[in-house]
Write a protein that holds these residues in place. Structure first.
Motif, PDB file in Angstrom:
ATOM      1  N   UNK A 117     -46.909 -18.779  -6.703  1.00 13.74           N
ATOM      2  CA  UNK A 117     -46.442 -19.580  -5.566  1.00 13.74           C
ATOM      3  C   UNK A 117     -44.930 -19.412  -5.373  1.00 13.74           C
ATOM      4  N   UNK A 118     -44.526 -19.211  -4.141  1.00 14.33           N
ATOM      5  CA  UNK A 118     -43.117 -19.010  -3.797  1.00 14.33           C
ATOM      6  C   UNK A 118     -42.521 -17.800  -4.525  1.00 14.33           C
ATOM      7  N   UNK A 119     -43.376 -16.818  -4.811  1.00 14.40           N
ATOM      8  CA  UNK A 119     -42.941 -15.608  -5.507  1.00 14.40           C
ATOM      9  C   UNK A 119     -42.541 -14.491  -4.562  1.00 14.40           C
ATOM     10  N   UNK A 120     -42.910 -13.265  -4.929  1.00 17.80           N
ATOM     11  CA  UNK A 120     -42.428 -12.099  -4.194  1.00 17.80           C
ATOM     12  C   UNK A 120     -43.482 -11.513  -3.264  1.00 17.80           C
ATOM     13  N   UNK A 121     -43.003 -10.815  -2.225  1.00 21.98           N
ATOM     14  CA  UNK A 121     -43.892 -10.144  -1.271  1.00 21.98           C
ATOM     15  C   UNK A 121     -44.388  -8.815  -1.852  1.00 21.98           C
ATOM     16  N   UNK A 122     -45.269  -8.163  -1.119  1.00 16.10           N
ATOM     17  CA  UNK A 122     -45.861  -6.899  -1.578  1.00 16.10           C
ATOM     18  C   UNK A 122     -44.777  -5.872  -1.914  1.00 16.10           C
ATOM     19  N   UNK A 123     -43.829  -5.697  -1.002  1.00 19.40           N
ATOM     20  CA  UNK A 123     -42.779  -4.685  -1.194  1.00 19.40           C
ATOM     21  C   UNK A 123     -41.903  -5.044  -2.399  1.00 19.40           C
ATOM     22  N   UNK A 124     -41.622  -6.318  -2.546  1.00 22.03           N
ATOM     23  CA  UNK A 124     -40.790  -6.773  -3.659  1.00 22.03           C
ATOM     24  C   UNK A 124     -41.523  -6.634  -4.989  1.00 22.03           C
ATOM     25  N   UNK A 125     -42.796  -7.009  -5.004  1.00 23.32           N
ATOM     26  CA  UNK A 125     -43.599  -6.887  -6.229  1.00 23.32           C
ATOM     27  C   UNK A 125     -43.665  -5.437  -6.688  1.00 23.32           C
ATOM     28  N   UNK A 126     -43.909  -4.532  -5.756  1.00 24.05           N
ATOM     29  CA  UNK A 126     -44.055  -3.117  -6.127  1.00 24.05           C
ATOM     30  C   UNK A 126     -42.766  -2.585  -6.739  1.00 24.05           C
ATOM     31  N   UNK A 127     -41.633  -3.005  -6.194  1.00 28.24           N
ATOM     32  CA  UNK A 127     -40.349  -2.554  -6.728  1.00 28.24           C
ATOM     33  C   UNK A 127     -40.087  -3.165  -8.106  1.00 28.24           C
TER      34      UNK A 127
ATOM     35  N   UNK B 152     -43.195  10.670   3.857  1.00 30.91           N
ATOM     36  CA  UNK B 152     -42.508  11.036   2.618  1.00 30.91           C
ATOM     37  C   UNK B 152     -41.515  10.008   2.120  1.00 30.91           C
ATOM     38  N   UNK B 153     -41.797   8.717   2.356  1.00 30.62           N
ATOM     39  CA  UNK B 153     -40.925   7.678   1.803  1.00 30.62           C
ATOM     40  C   UNK B 153     -40.095   6.969   2.845  1.00 30.62           C
ATOM     41  N   UNK B 154     -39.486   5.866   2.438  1.00 29.26           N
ATOM     42  CA  UNK B 154     -38.668   5.085   3.357  1.00 29.26           C
ATOM     43  C   UNK B 154     -37.472   4.501   2.622  1.00 29.26           C
ATOM     44  N   UNK B 155     -36.378   4.368   3.349  1.00 27.95           N
ATOM     45  CA  UNK B 155     -35.171   3.760   2.785  1.00 27.95           C
ATOM     46  C   UNK B 155     -35.207   2.240   2.893  1.00 27.95           C
ATOM     47  N   UNK B 156     -36.167   1.696   3.630  1.00 28.31           N
ATOM     48  CA  UNK B 156     -36.121   0.276   3.976  1.00 28.31           C
ATOM     49  C   UNK B 156     -35.140   0.050   5.115  1.00 28.31           C
ATOM     50  N   UNK B 157     -34.977  -1.220   5.518  1.00 29.92           N
ATOM     51  CA  UNK B 157     -34.031  -1.567   6.576  1.00 29.92           C
ATOM     52  C   UNK B 157     -32.622  -1.166   6.104  1.00 29.92           C
ATOM     53  N   UNK B 266     -54.381  17.140  -4.097  1.00 28.34           N
ATOM     54  CA  UNK B 266     -53.274  16.758  -4.976  1.00 28.34           C
ATOM     55  C   UNK B 266     -51.965  16.669  -4.188  1.00 28.34           C
ATOM     56  N   UNK B 267     -51.714  17.632  -3.317  1.00 30.29           N
ATOM     57  CA  UNK B 267     -50.481  17.608  -2.515  1.00 30.29           C
ATOM     58  C   UNK B 267     -50.450  16.361  -1.631  1.00 30.29           C
ATOM     59  N   UNK B 268     -51.558  16.071  -0.972  1.00 28.46           N
ATOM     60  CA  UNK B 268     -51.566  14.943  -0.025  1.00 28.46           C
ATOM     61  C   UNK B 268     -51.456  13.595  -0.740  1.00 28.46           C
ATOM     62  N   UNK B 269     -52.149  13.456  -1.854  1.00 29.48           N
ATOM     63  CA  UNK B 269     -52.098  12.177  -2.567  1.00 29.48           C
ATOM     64  C   UNK B 269     -50.764  11.989  -3.276  1.00 29.48           C
ATOM     65  N   UNK B 270     -50.215  13.058  -3.817  1.00 33.46           N
ATOM     66  CA  UNK B 270     -48.900  12.954  -4.464  1.00 33.46           C
ATOM     67  C   UNK B 270     -47.834  12.549  -3.457  1.00 33.46           C
ATOM     68  N   UNK B 271     -47.949  13.017  -2.226  1.00 32.48           N
ATOM     69  CA  UNK B 271     -46.991  12.631  -1.193  1.00 32.48           C
ATOM     70  C   UNK B 271     -47.066  11.131  -0.933  1.00 32.48           C
ATOM     71  N   UNK B 272     -48.282  10.602  -0.902  1.00 35.02           N
ATOM     72  CA  UNK B 272     -48.445   9.173  -0.646  1.00 35.02           C
ATOM     73  C   UNK B 272     -47.850   8.347  -1.782  1.00 35.02           C
ATOM     74  N   UNK B 273     -48.064   8.784  -3.012  1.00 36.03           N
ATOM     75  CA  UNK B 273     -47.486   8.072  -4.158  1.00 36.03           C
ATOM     76  C   UNK B 273     -45.961   8.190  -4.131  1.00 36.03           C
ATOM     77  N   UNK B 274     -45.447   9.351  -3.780  1.00 34.57           N
ATOM     78  CA  UNK B 274     -43.991   9.547  -3.727  1.00 34.57           C
ATOM     79  C   UNK B 274     -43.367   8.655  -2.667  1.00 34.57           C
ATOM     80  N   UNK B 275     -44.088   8.456  -1.572  1.00 34.88           N
ATOM     81  CA  UNK B 275     -43.587   7.587  -0.505  1.00 34.88           C
ATOM     82  C   UNK B 275     -43.426   6.161  -1.013  1.00 34.88           C
ATOM     83  N   UNK B 276     -44.432   5.676  -1.729  1.00 34.17           N
ATOM     84  CA  UNK B 276     -44.349   4.325  -2.286  1.00 34.17           C
ATOM     85  C   UNK B 276     -43.183   4.230  -3.272  1.00 34.17           C
ATOM     86  N   UNK B 277     -43.012   5.272  -4.072  1.00 34.29           N
ATOM     87  CA  UNK B 277     -41.953   5.236  -5.081  1.00 34.29           C
ATOM     88  C   UNK B 277     -40.552   5.217  -4.456  1.00 34.29           C
TER      89      UNK B 277
END
Lengths: 362, 362
Positions: A117-127, B152-157, B266-277
């Motif tokens: 409760x009142x914790x972190x969002x998806x993006x925050x949790x993953x980081x 291929x990933x995001x910097x965030x806002x 492998x290439x396509x799934x690794x890209x998705x994981x790299x994006x999250x990272x």
């Protein structure tokens, strides 16, 4: 949202099943085929939660060229929803997909890896999990159970729930019978409410008959599929109790160690991709579901009043502090979680939050 | 943020290089080894942007058991930053990591897959791309170039940038010399500012000498590494011009088709994981960098005034509408983007935005 043990009576087909190995004859390079069973806490192919491990299994199969075949079982098909943890821990099956807060009876710190409760969002949790030390703590908490945890997706910020009574003040929580499991339920209890634990399959009827006054489930997509709009008048937000519920893949450590290194890498990377896909899917499907709900006659979407949210927050903070004081491992995880949350909140004040308010604010 | 062509003079080492194949002798099952080159628009191992394709290559190598070896090149090591697209398109190299907005001269619709002023956040972009039809459009836009795109990933806002002059009104934008490339720069120009295009390596000196009055770069982590706090007084937010900049992996279609199905997966799934990272890493590192900047004497962190943000938004909307009217493909992508953005904004009003405001608001 809490486990749905839908099927009333399904035979338990628990089989003793080590790694079955066969020799593949297809392809240029014959390889041993490893067969794994993956049990879940969701009904087979349950939208969002259940479709995610299915995609995971498909990707593992494709990436391994069929050398690792993972068969996914819905809750009760092989083991009951609440036996996923024990089944993978004991090696009865190799893998599971569930939510860590279900295992607080075994390891109270586990719930921090799922929903706070009142914790972190998806993006925050993953980081926090992947860079802020969360995964190291999670592995530590699960090590005594011979389990390797992997983040397994997020529902995003959930909704506050469906109510048949308006919540205008903290007093309106007194005596409120609400299906609200886990930490959220304990918080409600501290404010005089009556948290009720019900499997998913009983929620609709209980709400419709008045056996409960309110329930939370997940978000627009899953809630609509359950028909909750036909049994309640008010749809409250925001979901203070589950702001970024994170699912889990769990792998039996012996089964993982028995895999060659390439298949181990495939399992871990496929889990990360599946996690991203779950929040992508929830975001997409919740948009359309919310539009449908907003267009319904007789449903009012309301924000919890600020004094109610303030009371819920205060009770949540007290509860977490008390649990941390009572258990050194909970305290260790709580301190890491809290510290990351404070830091990311300051950063998101200038970025995510500032931007969303700029773009969509009044 | 826009391309950094750091190295002043680096010899162009473009080599004609089809898929090199060798026979691996290690392991139980000898397999052909495919060697790929991946060129990037970032200096080798540039924090965040450059470390992401390195991780991707490591994961592909691990998952393929060494059957697909991907060597990553920084900008100018093999081809210049701005020739990544052409080099992969022609098959000179098999793969690239860059940002789609660099290729607007080749395909004006490309910029919607990277950064749009007042557009979508990282989480929203990923959902649009993978569930809302974005990837289908991206593949359509890149098909004539023989390229398969992968998120291929995001910097965030991002942050709004570093300024040596206060922005108190729209008038203060008039004559403002700011390094602000792409659509953001065009918006500034419409309000009387002077957008300047500078490679990353020249930004610091230009700001310090007064050749420019302001610059944007990425966010606290990358900005701090650049030392921009030593050349400016004001750090503005929010980054209206790049709310969720999405990077890209691009793969030459012939090279992809020549791979066996398991390596393609492998290439396509690794890209998705790299994006999250990537977003995980940026979130984590930006927290600490922002804390450092906030503690600095002589740096004031300021929010752009509301009338300035309103003018920037209006100019952004006009610019996008005009570009869509001028090009049927831009219009097709813009309509999809805009429709998803409107829907997800309504959903996030009750979830992500409502929750962040509840948790962190006044």
């Amino acid at each position: 949202m809490r486990i749905a043990i839908f099927a009333a009576v399904l035979s338990l087909l628990v089989t003793a099943c080590g790694q079955e190995q066969a020799t593949s004859t297809a392809g240029q390079h014959p390889q041993q085929t490893v067969k794994w069973k993956l049990v879940t806490s969701w009904p087979k192919n349950f939208p969002g939660l259940g479709t995610s491990p299915e995609r995971f299994a498909e990707q593992v199969n494709a990436m391994s060229g069929g050398r690792l075949e993972i068969k996914v079982y819905g809750a009760n098909q092989l083991v009951p929803a609440m036996q996923v943890f024990d089944s993978v821990s004991s090696g009865t099956v190799e893998m599971g997909h569930s939510g860590a807060y279900y295992w607080k009876g075994k390891a109270p710190a586990a719930q921090f890896f799922c929903a706070v409760p009142f914790g972190m969002t998806a993006q925050e949790m993953s980081s926090w999990l992947h860079y802020g030390g969360g995964m190291e703590l999670w592995r530590e908490v699960y090590a005594p159970f011979n389990l390797e945890p992997l983040a397994g997706g997020s529902t995003g910020v959930q909704m506050g729930g469906w109510f048949n009574t308006e919540i205008n003040s903290v007093d309106d929580l007194k005596g409120l019978k609400m299906r609200l499991p886990g930490l959220g339920g304990e918080v409600l209890s501290r404010l005089g409410g009556v948290p009720v634990s019900l499997p998913g399959g009983e929620i609709f009827t209980s709400l419709q008959t008045g056996a409960i006054d309110a329930t939370e489930w997940v978000g627009p997509y899953n809630d609509l599929a359950f028909g909750l709009h036909e049994a309640a008048k008010y749809y409250y937000y925001p979901g203070w109790h589950e702001p970024g519920s994170t699912m889990e893949f769990i792998v039996n450590k012996d089964a993982m160690a028995a895999l060659p290194a390439d298949l181990q890498a495939i399992v871990r990377t496929a889990a990360k991709a599946a996690a991203q896909e779950m929040i992508d899917e929830y975001t997409y499907r919740n948009i359309a579901a919310l539009e449908q709900i907003q267009a319904m006659d007789g449903i009012t979407i309301k924000r919890f009043p600020e004094p109610v949210l303030a009371a819920l927050r205060q009770a949540s903070e007290q509860l977490l502090a008390e649990q941390a004081a009572a258990d050194p491992q909970v305290d260790k995880v709580y301190q890491s979680f809290k510290s990351f949350k404070q830091g990311v909140a300051k950063y998101h004040d200038l970025t995510e939050r500032a931007y969303l308010n700029l773009r969509d604010g009044q």
